[in-house]
Design a protein around this motif. Structure first.
Motif, PDB file in Angstrom:
ATOM      1  N   ILE A 121      43.656  52.833  39.479  1.00 45.32           N
ATOM      2  CA  ILE A 121      42.906  54.029  39.843  1.00 45.32           C
ATOM      3  C   ILE A 121      41.435  53.726  39.578  1.00 45.32           C
ATOM      4  N   GLY A 122      40.568  54.011  40.564  1.00 44.17           N
ATOM      5  CA  GLY A 122      39.158  53.738  40.325  1.00 44.17           C
ATOM      6  C   GLY A 122      38.281  53.956  41.533  1.00 44.17           C
ATOM      7  N   THR A 123      37.166  53.242  41.569  1.00 46.28           N
ATOM      8  CA  THR A 123      36.165  53.397  42.626  1.00 46.28           C
ATOM      9  C   THR A 123      36.768  53.258  44.012  1.00 46.28           C
ATOM     10  N   ASN A 124      37.686  52.309  44.166  1.00 45.66           N
ATOM     11  CA  ASN A 124      38.302  52.082  45.472  1.00 45.66           C
ATOM     12  C   ASN A 124      39.540  52.939  45.698  1.00 45.66           C
ATOM     13  N   GLY A 125      39.767  53.927  44.824  1.00 43.72           N
ATOM     14  CA  GLY A 125      40.861  54.871  45.012  1.00 43.72           C
ATOM     15  C   GLY A 125      42.104  54.535  44.210  1.00 43.72           C
ATOM     16  N   LYS A 309      44.325  30.784  40.336  1.00 39.22           N
ATOM     17  CA  LYS A 309      43.772  29.797  41.268  1.00 39.22           C
ATOM     18  C   LYS A 309      43.439  30.419  42.613  1.00 39.22           C
ATOM     19  N   ASP A 310      44.209  31.405  43.018  1.00 39.33           N
ATOM     20  CA  ASP A 310      43.981  32.020  44.329  1.00 39.33           C
ATOM     21  C   ASP A 310      44.214  33.516  44.232  1.00 39.33           C
ATOM     22  N   VAL A 311      43.249  34.224  43.647  1.00 36.85           N
ATOM     23  CA  VAL A 311      43.391  35.673  43.500  1.00 36.85           C
ATOM     24  C   VAL A 311      42.831  36.369  44.741  1.00 36.85           C
ATOM     25  N   LYS A 312      43.383  37.529  45.029  1.00 37.87           N
ATOM     26  CA  LYS A 312      42.972  38.295  46.203  1.00 37.87           C
ATOM     27  C   LYS A 312      41.533  38.763  46.043  1.00 37.87           C
ATOM     28  N   SER A 313      40.738  38.630  47.107  1.00 37.98           N
ATOM     29  CA  SER A 313      39.354  39.095  47.066  1.00 37.98           C
ATOM     30  C   SER A 313      39.324  40.612  46.922  1.00 37.98           C
ATOM     31  N   ILE A 314      38.275  41.107  46.301  1.00 37.96           N
ATOM     32  CA  ILE A 314      38.145  42.533  46.026  1.00 37.96           C
ATOM     33  C   ILE A 314      37.114  43.106  46.985  1.00 37.96           C
ATOM     34  N   ASP A 315      37.494  44.111  47.734  1.00 43.43           N
ATOM     35  CA  ASP A 315      36.609  44.689  48.743  1.00 43.43           C
ATOM     36  C   ASP A 315      35.281  45.116  48.133  1.00 43.43           C
ATOM     37  N   GLY A 316      34.198  44.621  48.749  1.00 42.37           N
ATOM     38  CA  GLY A 316      32.872  45.022  48.322  1.00 42.37           C
ATOM     39  C   GLY A 316      32.345  44.307  47.105  1.00 42.37           C
ATOM     40  N   ARG A 317      33.086  43.341  46.596  1.00 38.30           N
ATOM     41  CA  ARG A 317      32.668  42.562  45.430  1.00 38.30           C
ATOM     42  C   ARG A 317      32.575  41.095  45.830  1.00 38.30           C
ATOM     43  N   LEU A 318      31.353  40.580  45.918  1.00 44.11           N
ATOM     44  CA  LEU A 318      31.112  39.177  46.276  1.00 44.11           C
ATOM     45  C   LEU A 318      31.880  38.775  47.534  1.00 44.11           C
ATOM     46  N   GLY A 441      28.894  48.057  48.832  1.00 45.54           N
ATOM     47  CA  GLY A 441      30.145  47.312  48.826  1.00 45.54           C
ATOM     48  C   GLY A 441      31.097  47.780  49.908  1.00 45.54           C
ATOM     49  N   ALA A 442      32.285  48.202  49.488  1.00 48.07           N
ATOM     50  CA  ALA A 442      33.325  48.617  50.442  1.00 48.07           C
ATOM     51  C   ALA A 442      33.357  50.124  50.649  1.00 48.07           C
ATOM     52  N   GLU A 443      32.407  50.855  50.068  1.00 44.16           N
ATOM     53  CA  GLU A 443      32.434  52.314  50.188  1.00 44.16           C
ATOM     54  C   GLU A 443      32.303  52.741  51.645  1.00 44.16           C
ATOM     55  N   THR A 444      33.087  53.733  52.015  1.00 44.20           N
ATOM     56  CA  THR A 444      33.143  54.180  53.414  1.00 44.20           C
ATOM     57  C   THR A 444      32.507  55.560  53.596  1.00 44.20           C
ATOM     58  N   PHE A 445      31.443  55.804  52.859  1.00 44.86           N
ATOM     59  CA  PHE A 445      30.718  57.060  52.995  1.00 44.86           C
ATOM     60  C   PHE A 445      29.247  56.825  52.657  1.00 44.86           C
ATOM     61  N   LEU A 446      28.408  57.716  53.151  1.00 42.45           N
ATOM     62  CA  LEU A 446      27.004  57.778  52.755  1.00 42.45           C
ATOM     63  C   LEU A 446      26.674  59.242  52.468  1.00 42.45           C
ATOM     64  N   ASP A 447      26.114  59.509  51.297  1.00 47.28           N
ATOM     65  CA  ASP A 447      25.709  60.870  50.946  1.00 47.28           C
ATOM     66  C   ASP A 447      24.308  61.113  51.503  1.00 47.28           C
ATOM     67  N   ARG A 448      24.267  61.897  52.569  1.00 38.80           N
ATOM     68  CA  ARG A 448      23.002  62.208  53.227  1.00 38.80           C
ATOM     69  C   ARG A 448      22.760  63.706  53.119  1.00 38.80           C
ATOM     70  N   TRP A 455      30.957  56.264  56.785  1.00 37.90           N
ATOM     71  CA  TRP A 455      30.213  55.010  56.920  1.00 37.90           C
ATOM     72  C   TRP A 455      31.242  53.893  57.045  1.00 37.90           C
ATOM     73  N   ILE A 456      31.036  52.977  57.951  1.00 41.78           N
ATOM     74  CA  ILE A 456      32.067  51.968  58.212  1.00 41.78           C
ATOM     75  C   ILE A 456      32.209  50.962  57.092  1.00 41.78           C
ATOM     76  N   SER A 457      31.300  50.962  56.117  1.00 44.18           N
ATOM     77  CA  SER A 457      31.195  50.057  54.976  1.00 44.18           C
ATOM     78  C   SER A 457      30.300  48.882  55.345  1.00 44.18           C
ATOM     79  N   ASP A 458      29.642  48.354  54.342  1.00 47.11           N
ATOM     80  CA  ASP A 458      28.741  47.222  54.566  1.00 47.11           C
ATOM     81  C   ASP A 458      29.490  46.023  55.135  1.00 47.11           C
TER      82      ASP A 458
END
Length: 471
Positions: A121-125, A309-318, A441-448, A455-458
């Motif tokens: 549970i966290g930033t990415n839901g 050795k081969d961990v899954k990439s984390i959306d929006g992190r590097l 990062g992977a956030e799919t919103f923009l607070d305007r 937002w489609i995400s970066d």
């Protein structure tokens, strides 16, 4: 305590009258009689039939009222009882710190899943099994968290790692959650718009460790100067990890490469070779906390380490993306410490090309960091493009000029539309340039303004722009 037998008919729990639905049990946390009446009336109009309150209210026929001395205490006790003390029935890990929370919780879930059913549970839901859901808050309110844990438990999840933000800790959203492990990553300048002082920010983080039970484990960063104060009042067993300072879980002989990292892990005077596809020195620190957590939960190091050795990439992190010979790096970094770390890494992997940076700073948040972000970026960047980043009710151009105050001798453009700013960075880039897109990062919103817009995400913006250049 409220009698559960009288409340079997309720559909859910609410503490916000705007979020009440039919048959909700509404806990009115208003600070005085006048506001209590307003909130109660609103909750009833939205369908609440059961009201818990402290201050006197005018009552309506057909509504059940429960007056208590302390609404929040009743709310906490009822939530845990209503959800059958679910946090005691799985292994719960809380992660706090300025940077690294999402990476650490994601790694605990992905590596832990090789042994037992795991979630986060966290930033990415909310994520477990193949299910992913938005949670709107990094650390949800207590009743929502317990509902998520109940849902996980129903689907046989045995381990959950959750981010515990400073604001959530201060607001007691994690009150009485039965954490088996708490992890501290680091502490640096952030969220002072909420906490006002750095001392208050630190004290909020400290709550997680102060409230740990005696048989829990506190896993803390030995390299962070705030660690001794953070754990001084904790009843939990303390285990340390570190890179610069000797620790219970210590990394030595670290070799950083563009696409991988190797180091030696020292635990109880035994040396274990580690190889991982995670990059950057700060990720070695993150990884050490994950290794320590899983080991303290009873998993065998010899079985855990090969999985790194081969961990899954984390959306929006590097996230690395190649755009016709231009190296694009998307990351969530949005604090001075995060900027320092990401630029240090960028400097190690860049070739003979330039560094082009795209970022902004959030509106209605810590304003003092804005020129600091500009200063850090200008130390490493050849070109800076300032843009929107959840400007809320501030003007993007005003935020950009505050950032620009810290920029020294670096060509700077201001493009308010984030998509156009990212597109411009690609258009002006050349082969071997490194483009850093930071803050969302992977956030799919923009607070305007007052609205949260899609937002489609970066990451997706880069892929879409890449496709246009390919065409």
């Amino acid at each position: 305590m409220l009698d559960l037998s009288k409340l079997q008919h309720i559909s859910d729990i609410a503490i916000d009258s705007r979020k009440v639905s039919n048959n909700s049990l509404f806990f009115c946390l208003a600070p005085n009689k006048e506001i209590t009446q307003q909130y109660v009336d609103h909750a009833i109009s939205n369908g609440a039939h059961d009201i818990v309150y402290q201050f006197e209210v005018s009552q309506v026929n057909g509504i059940n009222y429960y007056q208590v001395d302390n609404v929040f205490d009743s709310y906490v006790a009822f939530c845990h009882s209503y959800f059958n003390n679910v946090s005691e029935k799985l292994r719960l890990v809380g992660v706090t710190g300025t940077n690294g929370k999402t990476t650490i919780t994601s790694l605990i879930k992905s590596i832990g899943s090789h042994f037992i059913n795991s979630g986060q549970i966290g930033t990415n839901g909310l994520a477990y099994n193949q299910i992913e859901k938005d949670t709107s808050l990094t650390t949800p309110f207590l009743h929502d968290t317990l509902a998520y844990l109940t849902e996980m438990k129903k689907h046989k999840v045995q381990l959950c790692a959750m981010e515990t933000s400073s604001e959530a800790l201060h607001q007691q959203r994690t009150k009485c959650l039965d954490f088996d492990v708490a992890i501290f990553s680091n502490l640096s300048h952030d969220h002072l718009n909420y906490h006002k002082t750095f001392e208050n920010y630190f004290l909020a983080k400290k709550i997680l460790f102060d409230e740990l039970k005696g048989n829990a484990v506190a896993i803390v960063n030995q390299d962070d100067p705030y660690t001794p104060q953070l754990i001084k009042d904790s009843k939990a067993k303390v285990m340390t990890y570190g890179i610069n300072e000797k620790a219970d879980y210590f990394a030595q002989n670290i070799v950083l490469k563009p696409t991988s990292t190797t180091f030696e892990l020292v635990v109880n005077n035994v040396i274990y070779p580690v190889e991982t596809n995670l990059v950057a020195l700060f990720n070695v620190s993150n990884l050490l906390s994950v290794i320590a957590c899983l080991h303290q939960l009873g998993f065998n190091l010899e079985e855990v380490l090969p999985l790194l050795k081969d961990v899954k990439s984390i959306d929006g992190r590097l996230n690395h993306i190649d755009v016709n010979g231009r190296h694009v790096l998307v990351d969530y970094a949005h604090t001075p410490d995060g900027f320092e770390k990401i630029y240090e890494y960028a400097n190690t992997i860049k070739k003979e090309g330039r560094i082009i940076s795209v970022f902004g700073s959030a509106g209605k948040r810590d304003k003092d960091k804005r020129p600091v972000l500009g200063e850090i970026a200008s130390q490493y960047s050849d070109v800076i493009i300032l843009t929107e980043e959840d400007n809320r009710d501030e003007e993007v151009i005003d935020i950009a000029h505050e950032i620009k105050r810290g920029i020294k001798n670096t060509k700077t453009l201001i493009i308010e539309d984030r998509y156009l700013a990212i597109k411009k960075s690609v258009e002006i880039s050349k082969v071997n340039d490194l483009i850093l897109i930071l803050g969302k990062g992977a956030e799919t919103f923009l607070d305007r303004g007052t609205k949260r817009e899609n937002w489609i995400s970066d990451v997706e913006a880069v892929f879409e722009i890449k496709k246009q250049t390919d065409d």
